[in-house]
Design an enzyme around this catalytic site. Structure first.
Site, PDB file in Angstrom:
ATOM      1  N   GLY A 380      25.368 106.505 -33.711  1.00 24.02           N
ATOM      2  CA  GLY A 380      25.392 105.414 -32.748  1.00 24.02           C
ATOM      3  C   GLY A 380      26.302 105.683 -31.561  1.00 24.02           C
ATOM      4  O   GLY A 380      26.490 106.821 -31.130  1.00 24.02           O
ATOM      5  N   SER A 381      26.909 104.638 -31.067  1.00 31.09           N
ATOM      6  CA  SER A 381      27.596 104.684 -29.773  1.00 31.09           C
ATOM      7  C   SER A 381      28.855 105.541 -29.734  1.00 31.09           C
ATOM      8  O   SER A 381      29.417 105.751 -28.652  1.00 31.09           O
ATOM      9  CB  SER A 381      27.957 103.259 -29.336  1.00 31.09           C
ATOM     10  OG  SER A 381      26.786 102.501 -29.151  1.00 31.09           O
TER      11      SER A 381
END
Length: 682
Positions: A380-381
């Site tokens: 993810g981020s």
């Protein structure tokens, strides 16, 4: 005068007596030599011809392992082993009969028996029956040296499943006996019980070649903590026999078969004790053997602090237990594990490498620290720092580039947005608030897509993938980290897509997968200003010490190894460092609620990777370092398959709190860092 004459007369008499004695002794010696050479010479020559010198070896105790504060974490515990030493005359049938007797006296595990072991044993017991299954045509068409392979093919699964537990135990014992060299003690069982020792001792006269010998078995003062990474020591597996024997090992050696025991086998194994025999033509010993004593292996000092390791393990258990059993228990029905890596971003030294897995059937946690190097996940981020640096380095954005974070719409009706509409954001704020849209604009520009006109200026989607993946690899994402273990996973490379949307998802960590160790190396590279350091578990190698309370002399010290320097400039790296700081301190920072008031002043990046859109299950991650101005610890936390809660942030907080609390308390006195190295390790 007469007295003097008498004294003079005695001297020649004594000299004459001495000459006569010497003459007599020489005569006896000459006669004896003549007898040996003429009468017995041929017989002695024949005897000498029929003897030979045979040298066997015994394993020496392995070197110990110590943690970063020089506490023993892997030791040698004295035990007794049941051994078998065979002569050249001992055939397979005799070994089988001896195995039958031993099976009644000791318990031997059978779980390591292979299908091939069982087939060989079935043929040994039923050779004529198996031969009868081979047709005349098959025999005619099969070369003599390939006949046994044909017999193996004729042994069925039903055959090998017909063995009773007792028969398998006999097979396990016989297999060990068959592995040994002539006159070389072969371990049948390591760590015999008191009852087994008593039973063997009572029947020793009828167990030819069997003996009870003192031995050593690995012990772990910190119990199961980090034990999997220490590795295992076993007899050489049959599947790797050629590998080890080609490197000078004997077939019956005990060797490291996994993790650190395997990685540093050449250092940990000692110098073997040599036993020299003189044997007759039948291979039986003549006279007493001569023993040349060996030496224990070198000691390894590791980078891991076991006090910190145990505290981090405790934090993981507590926070996982809250998420699995607490108010979010129903939502987190798939959650069962979490991973943490802590390392020195300036040297690559691994300070802690912990992971836990919850068994819902037993309600207990098990250690799985190896998951940090072998399990990979969509992160993810947390990868957005690498995305921003790629955009800056490629010139598609600048530190001052402002992008409107609003939902993106495309001609086919798709709409993509961040977790909230943020309005105008620059690179630092995009990291602070975790803007997907900012990263998507970087990916679109790399791919040649003009969002304002909803068309490609030049379709470079595949090139965008290559640029992003090559750039990420500079940080250690998708490539080996170089950690000093026999092997490691590099994550899953999903390949290259022609779809723009996939390049966009790649830019926010929703395409390829990475290991927690790769994430720790990645954030360390950002923390230290752009140097990708090799992560390592070995700190020092020391000579074995006779005094258990003292360290041996220093043989080797691991020097920090820079694998590469990233291509981005210091000013570009500072943009991402500032963004990571705001994540944990800014008014809109995604982790500020947890870390804003910490006196150790951390920086980092949160991440959420969507795993199952229908159920809302995600991977939650958090990477970072502290203190911001002078980083001394970097970390990566990965919590897969979670739906509700902020377990990633809670685990990271607990791990950092533990590290800095221990720092305040101080550590035991360490040896002088300038201590001279005595010699290179073997």
């Amino acid at each position: 005068m007469k007295t003097k004459d008498k004294k003079k007369n005695h001297v020649p008499i004594r000299i004459n007596a001495l000459f006569i004695s010497v003459f007599f002794l020489f005569s006896v010696l000459v006669l004896r030599l003549g007898y040996v050479q003429i009468v017995k010479g041929e017989e002695y020559q024949r005897t000498a011809y029929l003897t030979e010198n045979v040298t066997t070896k015994l394993d020496a105790p392995r070197g110990k392992m110590l943690d970063a504060n020089y506490r023993v974490v892997v030791d040698n515990e004295p035990v007794f082993s049941i051994t078998y030493t065979r002569t050249q005359e001992a055939d397979a049938e005799e070994r089988y009969q001896l195995a039958l007797k031993l099976a009644d006296l000791i318990e031997k595990p059978t779980d390591e028996l292979t299908e091939r072991d069982k087939k060989d044993y079935f043929i040994f017991l039923n050779e004529k029956q198996v031969e009868s299954r081979i047709s005349k045509e098959e025999k005619k068409d099969t070369a003599p040296e390939e006949l046994y392979d044909l017999m193996l093919e004729k042994v069925t699964e039903e055959d090998i499943n017909s063995f009773s537990e007792k028969e398998l135990e006999v097979l396990a014992i016989k297999s060990e006996m068959d592995r040994g060299y002539t006159l070389s003690p072969q371990r049948i069982k390591i760590g015999a019980t008191e009852k087994e020792i008593a039973m063997i001792s009572e029947h020793l006269p009828e167990l030819e070649g069997v003996d009870i010998k003192p031995d050593a078995e690995r012990s772990y003062p910190f119990k199961d903590s980090f034990r999997d990474i220490f590795g295992q020591v076993k007899q050489i597996p049959k599947s790797r026999m050629d590998f080890y024997t080609s490197r000078g090992n004997d077939r019956n050696d005990m060797v490291g078969t996994s993790f650190l025991e395997e990685q540093y086998e050449s250092l940990l194994r000692g110098t073997k004790t040599k036993i020299k025999y003189v044997t007759d033509k039948k291979g039986n010993p003549v006279g007493d053997p001569v023993e040349e004593e060996g030496a224990r292996g070198s000691d390894l000092v590791l980078t891991v602090d076991m006090s910190l390791q145990q505290e981090v393990e405790k934090v993981i258990e507590e926070k996982l237990k809250d998420a699995i059993r607490g108010k979010n228990a129903y939502a987190n029905s798939k959650l069962d594990s979490a991973y943490v890596v802590m390392m020195d971003p300036n040297t690559g030294a691994i300070l802690s490498m912990a992971a836990k897995e919850y068994n819902r059937k037993t309600g207990k946690f098990i250690d799985i620290p190896f998951g940090n190097v072998y399990h990979s996940y969509a992160m993810g981020s947390t990868v957005k720092g690498a995305t921003v640096l790629t955009g800056l380095q490629q010139g598609v954005v600048s530190p001052n580039t402002v992008i409107n974070d609003a939902p993106l719409t495309f001609g086919d009706g798709r709409s993509l947005k961040s977790h909230e509409s943020m309005g105008q954001v620059d690179a630092v704020e995009a990291l602070e608030r975790s803007s997907n849209v900012y990263m998507w604009h970087i990916a679109m520009k790399l791919a040649g897509y003009d969002y304002s006109n909803k068309r490609f200026k030049e379709n470079k989607v595949q090139e965008a993938f290559e640029i992003l993946r090559n750039s990420y690899s500079q940080f250690g994402l998708g490539v080996p980290t170089g950690i000093d273990l026999p092997s490691e996973a590099t994550g899953y490379n999903t390949g290259v897509s022609r779809e723009l949307s996939q390049a966009m998802f790649f830019s926010i960590g929703q395409f390829d997968t990475y290991t927690p160790m790769q994430m720790a190396q990645y954030v360390s590279t950002i923390a230290n200003g752009g140097l990708r350091m090799q992560p390592h578990l070995l700190k020092e190698v020391r000579e074995p010490s006779v005094d258990p309370n003292k360290l041996g002399k220093l043989q080797y010290r691991f020097e920090p190894n820079v694998l590469n320097k990233i291509e981005m400039s210091p000013s570009q790296i500072k943009v991402v460092q500032k963004g990571f700081y705001e994540v944990m301190h800014g008014n809109s920072g995604t982790a500020a609620w947890k870390f804003k008031n910490k006196d150790y002043n951390p920086a980092g990046k949160t991440g959420t990777a969507e795993i199952d859109k229908a159920t809302g299950i995600v991977n939650k991650t958090l990477i970072g370092y502290a203190p911001y101005e002078n980083p001394e610890v970097a970390f990566a936390v990965v919590v897969p398959d979670i739906k509700e809660g902020n377990t990633n942030s809670e685990i990271a907080e607990g791990a950092l709190d533990a590290y800095f609390a221990m720092k305040k308390e101080g550590v035991p006195t360490k040896p002088d860092s300038k201590e001279e190295i005595t010699e290179e390790p073997r």
